[in-house]
Design a protein around this motif. Structure first.
Motif, PDB file in Angstrom:
ATOM      1  N   TRP A 188      13.920  45.287  86.534  1.00  0.00           N
ATOM      2  CA  TRP A 188      14.679  44.836  85.363  1.00  0.00           C
ATOM      3  C   TRP A 188      15.664  45.863  84.898  1.00  0.00           C
ATOM      4  O   TRP A 188      16.647  45.544  84.259  1.00  0.00           O
ATOM      5  CB  TRP A 188      13.731  44.508  84.206  1.00  0.00           C
ATOM      6  N   HIS A 189      15.413  47.137  85.182  1.00  0.00           N
ATOM      7  CA  HIS A 189      16.288  48.179  84.642  1.00  0.00           C
ATOM      8  C   HIS A 189      17.452  48.412  85.592  1.00  0.00           C
ATOM      9  O   HIS A 189      17.388  48.128  86.780  1.00  0.00           O
ATOM     10  CB  HIS A 189      15.505  49.475  84.426  1.00  0.00           C
ATOM     11  N   GLY A 190      18.514  48.988  85.043  1.00  0.00           N
ATOM     12  CA  GLY A 190      19.671  49.304  85.854  1.00  0.00           C
ATOM     13  C   GLY A 190      20.490  48.063  86.190  1.00  0.00           C
ATOM     14  O   GLY A 190      20.274  46.977  85.682  1.00  0.00           O
ATOM     15  N   ASN A 191      21.451  48.253  87.105  1.00  0.00           N
ATOM     16  CA  ASN A 191      22.331  47.150  87.465  1.00  0.00           C
ATOM     17  C   ASN A 191      22.503  47.076  88.979  1.00  0.00           C
ATOM     18  O   ASN A 191      23.470  46.555  89.474  1.00  0.00           O
ATOM     19  CB  ASN A 191      23.696  47.330  86.801  1.00  0.00           C
ATOM     20  N   ALA A 192      21.533  47.668  89.714  1.00  0.00           N
ATOM     21  CA  ALA A 192      21.645  47.751  91.162  1.00  0.00           C
ATOM     22  C   ALA A 192      21.033  46.531  91.819  1.00  0.00           C
ATOM     23  O   ALA A 192      20.111  46.604  92.607  1.00  0.00           O
ATOM     24  CB  ALA A 192      20.967  49.022  91.666  1.00  0.00           C
ATOM     25  N   LYS A 242      25.716  36.359  88.873  1.00  0.00           N
ATOM     26  CA  LYS A 242      25.092  37.671  88.672  1.00  0.00           C
ATOM     27  C   LYS A 242      24.301  37.627  87.379  1.00  0.00           C
ATOM     28  O   LYS A 242      24.864  37.809  86.297  1.00  0.00           O
ATOM     29  CB  LYS A 242      26.160  38.761  88.624  1.00  0.00           C
ATOM     30  N   THR A 243      23.026  37.360  87.465  1.00  0.00           N
ATOM     31  CA  THR A 243      22.190  37.186  86.289  1.00  0.00           C
ATOM     32  C   THR A 243      20.940  38.034  86.445  1.00  0.00           C
ATOM     33  O   THR A 243      20.298  38.000  87.495  1.00  0.00           O
ATOM     34  CB  THR A 243      21.796  35.711  86.113  1.00  0.00           C
ATOM     35  N   ALA A 244      20.602  38.775  85.416  1.00  0.00           N
ATOM     36  CA  ALA A 244      19.398  39.608  85.467  1.00  0.00           C
ATOM     37  C   ALA A 244      18.159  38.729  85.517  1.00  0.00           C
ATOM     38  O   ALA A 244      18.068  37.732  84.823  1.00  0.00           O
ATOM     39  CB  ALA A 244      19.350  40.524  84.245  1.00  0.00           C
ATOM     40  N   ARG A 245      17.226  39.124  86.364  1.00  0.00           N
ATOM     41  CA  ARG A 245      15.968  38.392  86.492  1.00  0.00           C
ATOM     42  C   ARG A 245      14.818  39.335  86.151  1.00  0.00           C
ATOM     43  O   ARG A 245      14.869  40.518  86.462  1.00  0.00           O
ATOM     44  CB  ARG A 245      15.797  37.851  87.916  1.00  0.00           C
ATOM     45  N   PHE A 246      13.779  38.804  85.577  1.00  0.00           N
ATOM     46  CA  PHE A 246      12.652  39.620  85.145  1.00  0.00           C
ATOM     47  C   PHE A 246      11.355  38.937  85.550  1.00  0.00           C
ATOM     48  O   PHE A 246      11.146  37.769  85.223  1.00  0.00           O
ATOM     49  CB  PHE A 246      12.666  39.824  83.621  1.00  0.00           C
ATOM     50  N   SER A 247      10.511  39.665  86.224  1.00  0.00           N
ATOM     51  CA  SER A 247       9.194  39.146  86.548  1.00  0.00           C
ATOM     52  C   SER A 247       8.240  39.460  85.399  1.00  0.00           C
ATOM     53  O   SER A 247       8.561  40.214  84.478  1.00  0.00           O
ATOM     54  CB  SER A 247       8.681  39.774  87.843  1.00  0.00           C
ATOM     55  N   GLU A 248       7.048  38.871  85.468  1.00  0.00           N
ATOM     56  CA  GLU A 248       6.051  39.146  84.435  1.00  0.00           C
ATOM     57  C   GLU A 248       5.696  40.627  84.395  1.00  0.00           C
ATOM     58  O   GLU A 248       5.481  41.205  83.333  1.00  0.00           O
ATOM     59  CB  GLU A 248       4.813  38.291  84.684  1.00  0.00           C
ATOM     60  N   GLU A 249       5.637  41.231  85.565  1.00  0.00           N
ATOM     61  CA  GLU A 249       5.326  42.661  85.621  1.00  0.00           C
ATOM     62  C   GLU A 249       6.395  43.492  84.918  1.00  0.00           C
ATOM     63  O   GLU A 249       6.095  44.451  84.215  1.00  0.00           O
ATOM     64  CB  GLU A 249       5.195  43.094  87.082  1.00  0.00           C
ATOM     65  N   HIS A 250       7.651  43.092  85.085  1.00  0.00           N
ATOM     66  CA  HIS A 250       8.734  43.830  84.439  1.00  0.00           C
ATOM     67  C   HIS A 250       8.707  43.636  82.923  1.00  0.00           C
ATOM     68  O   HIS A 250       9.026  44.548  82.165  1.00  0.00           O
ATOM     69  CB  HIS A 250      10.078  43.379  85.010  1.00  0.00           C
ATOM     70  N   LEU A 251       8.333  42.437  82.469  1.00  0.00           N
ATOM     71  CA  LEU A 251       8.230  42.203  81.028  1.00  0.00           C
ATOM     72  C   LEU A 251       7.125  43.049  80.413  1.00  0.00           C
ATOM     73  O   LEU A 251       7.295  43.608  79.330  1.00  0.00           O
ATOM     74  CB  LEU A 251       7.985  40.715  80.761  1.00  0.00           C
ATOM     75  N   VAL A 252       6.001  43.132  81.103  1.00  0.00           N
ATOM     76  CA  VAL A 252       4.906  43.985  80.612  1.00  0.00           C
ATOM     77  C   VAL A 252       5.351  45.444  80.590  1.00  0.00           C
ATOM     78  O   VAL A 252       5.070  46.187  79.636  1.00  0.00           O
ATOM     79  CB  VAL A 252       3.656  43.789  81.484  1.00  0.00           C
ATOM     80  N   GLN A 253       6.053  45.854  81.630  1.00  0.00           N
ATOM     81  CA  GLN A 253       6.561  47.225  81.667  1.00  0.00           C
ATOM     82  C   GLN A 253       7.526  47.496  80.515  1.00  0.00           C
ATOM     83  O   GLN A 253       7.499  48.564  79.908  1.00  0.00           O
ATOM     84  CB  GLN A 253       7.249  47.474  83.014  1.00  0.00           C
ATOM     85  N   HIS A 254       8.363  46.518  80.204  1.00  0.00           N
ATOM     86  CA  HIS A 254       9.310  46.695  79.098  1.00  0.00           C
ATOM     87  C   HIS A 254       8.584  46.791  77.761  1.00  0.00           C
ATOM     88  O   HIS A 254       9.029  47.521  76.868  1.00  0.00           O
ATOM     89  CB  HIS A 254      10.300  45.528  79.074  1.00  0.00           C
ATOM     90  N   GLN A 292       4.584  39.687  76.710  1.00  0.00           N
ATOM     91  CA  GLN A 292       5.744  39.218  77.467  1.00  0.00           C
ATOM     92  C   GLN A 292       6.754  38.521  76.556  1.00  0.00           C
ATOM     93  O   GLN A 292       7.967  38.714  76.701  1.00  0.00           O
ATOM     94  CB  GLN A 292       5.286  38.260  78.564  1.00  0.00           C
ATOM     95  N   SER A 293       6.255  37.739  75.603  1.00  0.00           N
ATOM     96  CA  SER A 293       7.188  37.082  74.677  1.00  0.00           C
ATOM     97  C   SER A 293       7.891  38.105  73.802  1.00  0.00           C
ATOM     98  O   SER A 293       9.076  37.945  73.485  1.00  0.00           O
ATOM     99  CB  SER A 293       6.422  36.078  73.817  1.00  0.00           C
ATOM    100  N   MET A 294       7.212  39.173  73.401  1.00  0.00           N
ATOM    101  CA  MET A 294       7.847  40.216  72.613  1.00  0.00           C
ATOM    102  C   MET A 294       8.910  40.940  73.421  1.00  0.00           C
ATOM    103  O   MET A 294       9.986  41.277  72.906  1.00  0.00           O
ATOM    104  CB  MET A 294       6.787  41.195  72.103  1.00  0.00           C
ATOM    105  N   ALA A 295       8.627  41.189  74.697  1.00  0.00           N
ATOM    106  CA  ALA A 295       9.620  41.844  75.550  1.00  0.00           C
ATOM    107  C   ALA A 295      10.863  40.967  75.719  1.00  0.00           C
ATOM    108  O   ALA A 295      11.995  41.460  75.680  1.00  0.00           O
ATOM    109  CB  ALA A 295       8.996  42.170  76.907  1.00  0.00           C
ATOM    110  N   ILE A 296      10.654  39.658  75.892  1.00  0.00           N
ATOM    111  CA  ILE A 296      11.805  38.752  76.027  1.00  0.00           C
ATOM    112  C   ILE A 296      12.626  38.724  74.750  1.00  0.00           C
ATOM    113  O   ILE A 296      13.865  38.704  74.786  1.00  0.00           O
ATOM    114  CB  ILE A 296      11.309  37.340  76.393  1.00  0.00           C
ATOM    115  N   ALA A 297      11.954  38.742  73.576  1.00  0.00           N
ATOM    116  CA  ALA A 297      12.688  38.731  72.311  1.00  0.00           C
ATOM    117  C   ALA A 297      13.578  39.956  72.187  1.00  0.00           C
ATOM    118  O   ALA A 297      14.704  39.871  71.680  1.00  0.00           O
ATOM    119  CB  ALA A 297      11.704  38.666  71.147  1.00  0.00           C
TER     120      ALA A 297
END
Length: 685
Positions: A188-192, A242-254, A292-297
């Motif tokens: 989820w981080h960066g733009n690579a 070009k759209t950022a995608r986030f898995s559940e693992e990335h949301l928890v990490q965030h 995960q909902s808090m990370a998305i918010a």
């Protein structure tokens, strides 16, 4: 002799190599041919094409044309073909079998949709149904939601970020996660993001034929490199390709990397919202969905398309919480996990929708806490981390006391509020919500109850409120006098008495400044709803508590320019309160407690009238008020970048509306009345 080509056909490669009849090495994330050409590899999505093998011609129109002649006629006249019947079979290229999105089994031919897949655009207006209250989510099932979106299979293949079907979504199960939150394994981080990772869209054969045959970058790639896209790239704005995608693992990490520090007034490994959540999420679906909902918010500040997905996660959390409540009544789940779920979901409700106060979670948690406090805690198993939960709900009750729909009735015969105050000199363990003075939250909660009752009566009775008095008014005034004494008597701990919490961005003085500011906004609210208390204090000459650096309270030098004497004192109290938190850095986690301070003190910055003012002292006060307004405006805008911005910007609307009314010369201006009139109620923390 049959002519041979230099390269063979590729049945399994990317659509760009197929269109050029080149051998594709199927390299991931992008094949070598596309990389060498500098073009974006469309990925290895299985292509669907319409089969006319079983098509029947009209029986009443004479003889049937040969297939070769009909094919040549169709090629010579590229007219629009008639719409396909709903039962027209669809096959995949290379005799590939179609996989069921439910269980992954081969299901053979599937029915064709009403039009080609590339015409099935995603309409953002279809997400409006998620604005319903959580109470209506009980009636929404997977089938109902599929009907709302126009069919289960089409909905399952819809990618909200790009508006097209993706291979990942077609292979995912039909649960909520499958058709609402497209999840990829990219960070989820960066733009690579590589080319194939960015390309999750359905590529039609017609689109492949439209691509240039030469091995040069296509025009879209050149357009992205020009100066017009620089600002969009800087803002990380999402585009269809070009759209950022986030898995559940990335949301928890965030959540653990960013949201923890936003949800607490300090952050380290000692923060219970980090340590306890990390432990409980291992076997709690509700807590996993909540974070995960808090990370998305928080992410929706920058990726606006994610906001509806966060509300869907909250819907899932709400349903999971209902299951946890049934399991708790059956003795299959511990109380602390249910309470933690309520804490996470309750105060983050306004992150998704500012007007959502999350009171349904508070009512659930309130009943559980009351039952626990009434029980024989010595005979039953004690609540782990009991002080953390009790202080957290004290802070939550304080914030909710200003907006609870049914104002709590007064307490005749109960006596003055007499909370247990600690003996200073003992070590204080900071709490992530109440800081170093939970008793300040108790006093503010009682102030909020009195304020809510008075504002409710004022709204019902209007101008006749001042003429009519009831026994409850006398009780409220006596209660307010007791609260004034309580606020003035609370002693804050010294810096040495506060345990270290290992947060280098939040010094201990920041927590002390927030607690002292809470004292003054409590007094400010009491003097606004019961002006006789302020008049009596001024007449007695009773001084206000000194600031943390032993600076005396700056009383107004002159009352000229204000409608009444109490207005000048209210403005002075508000300025002093803002001066307490002004040195706090925006990077400090204690800023989480500043929303209530800013709206209460900031909404009382009345500018003295220049026509009635005289003397340099009054001119100096005029400049201080303007400076205070500038600080409030700048700090609120900075907080809107740091925290989920919908809630913060709505609070800023309340403050600016109060300034506008003060500048018009209105006498009774209160932020709580403005919030109810305009429908801007939101949690202030």
């Amino acid at each position: 002799m049959k002519r041979t080509l230099n390269s063979s056909k590729s049945h399994n490669g990317c659509s760009r190599c197929k269109a050029r009849k080149l051998k594709c090495d199927e390299g991931r994330p992008a094949c070598k041919v596309c990389v060498d050409a500098g073009a974006e590899c469309p990925g290895f999505v299985p292509q669907l094409k319409w089969s006319r093998k079983h098509e029947k011609f009209d029986a009443g129109g004479g003889s049937q044309e040969p297939k070769s002649k009909a094919r040549r006629k169709n090629e010579a006249k590229p007219a629009a073909s008639p719409p396909l019947a709903e039962d027209t079979p669809v096959t995949t290229e290379g005799n590939e079998q179609v996989v069921s999105p439910v269980d992954g089994t081969a299901v053979g031919p599937v029915t064709a949709p009403a039009g080609p897949p590339e015409q099935m655009d995603f309409d953002p207006a279809m997400m409006d149904w998620m604005n319903y209250g959580l109470g209506s989510f009980e009636d929404l099932t997977n089938d109902n939601m599929a009907q709302l979106f126009g069919g289960g299979q089409a909905f399952a293949q819809c990618d909200p970020s790009s508006g097209m079907a993706s291979a990942e979504n077609r292979m995912m199960p039909m649960g909520l996660d499958a058709y609402t939150l497209p999840l990829l394994s990219t960070p989820w981080h960066g733009n690579a993001h590589t080319a194939s990772e960015r390309s999750g869209s359905y590529a039609s054969p017609a689109a492949d034929q439209a691509q240039p045959a030469s091995n040069v970058p296509i025009d879209q790639d050149n357009d992205r490199k020009d100066g017009g896209s620089l600002l969009g790239a800087f803002y990380r704005l999402a585009t269809p390709s070009k759209t950022a995608r986030f898995s559940e693992e990335h949301l928890v990490q965030h959540y653990f990397s960013e949201v923890c520090s936003l949800y607490s007034c300090f952050d380290s490994d000692q923060n219970p919202f980090r340590s306890l959540v990390k432990e409980m999420r291992k076997d709690s679906t509700t807590i996993n969905l909540s974070i995960q909902s808090m990370a998305i918010a928080h992410l929706s500040n920058h990726y606006l398309y994610m906001a509806p997905l966060g509300r869907i996660k909250r819907m899932q959390s709400w349903k999971s919480l209902q299951i946890d409540l049934r399991r708790y009544r059956a003795g299959k789940i511990a109380l602390d996990k249910v309470l933690m779920s309520c804490l996470l979901l309750g105060l983050s409700s306004a992150w998704h929708q500012p007007s959502d106060l999350g009171l349904q979670y508070l009512f659930i948690a309130r009943n559980l806490i009351q039952m626990y406090l009434r029980s024989n805690r010595q005979a039953t198993s004690p609540l782990p981390n009991e002080k953390f939960y009790l202080d957290a709900f004290m802070h939550w009750e304080m914030l909710a006391s200003f907006f609870e729909p049914v104002a709590m009735v007064p307490f005749p015969g109960f006596g003055a509020p007499d909370p247990p105050l600690p003996d200073r000199g003992e070590t204080v363990t900071p709490h992530p919500w109440t800081g170093v003075a939970p008793e300040m939250n108790f006093a503010l909660a009682e102030v909020g109850r009195v304020l809510r009752r008075r504002m409710s009566r004022l709204a019902m009775m209007g101008d006749s409120y001042a003429a009519e008095r009831s026994p409850s008014d006398e009780i409220d005034e006596q209660w307010s006098s007791s609260l004034e004494r309580l606020l003035s008597s609370i002693r804050l701990p010294s810096v040495d008495d506060i345990e270290s919490y290992a947060d280098k961005y939040t010094p201990k003085t920041d927590l002390l400044r927030a607690a002292e500011a809470y004292r003054f906004i409590g007094l400010l609210e009491l003097y606004m709803i019961v002006p006789t208390l302020l008049e009596a204090r001024i007449d007695r000459g009773e001084p206000f508590p000194a600031s943390l650096d032993n600076q005396p309270f700056p009383s107004p030098a002159s009352n000229n320019g204000f409608p009444a004497r109490r207005d000048s004192w209210l403005s002075a109290i508000a300025l002093h309160t803002l001066q307490l938190i002004k040195p706090v850095s925006i990077h400090s986690s204690s800023c989480r407690t500043h929303l209530l301070i800013l709206v209460s003190a900031g909404s009382q910055l009345r500018i003295p009238s220049e026509a009635d003012a005289d003397g340099d002292a009054q001119s100096e006060h005029h400049d201080k008020v303007l400076e205070g307004r500038g600080f409030v405006d700048a700090r609120m805008l900075a907080l809107s970048r740091k925290y989920p911005q919908k809630q913060v910007l709505q609070i800023l609307d309340i403050i600016k509306e109060a300034w506008e009314r003060l500048d018009r010369g209105e006498l009774r201006v209160h932020w709580l009345g403005i919030a109810h009139e305009q429908g801007w109620q939101t949690m202030l923390g």
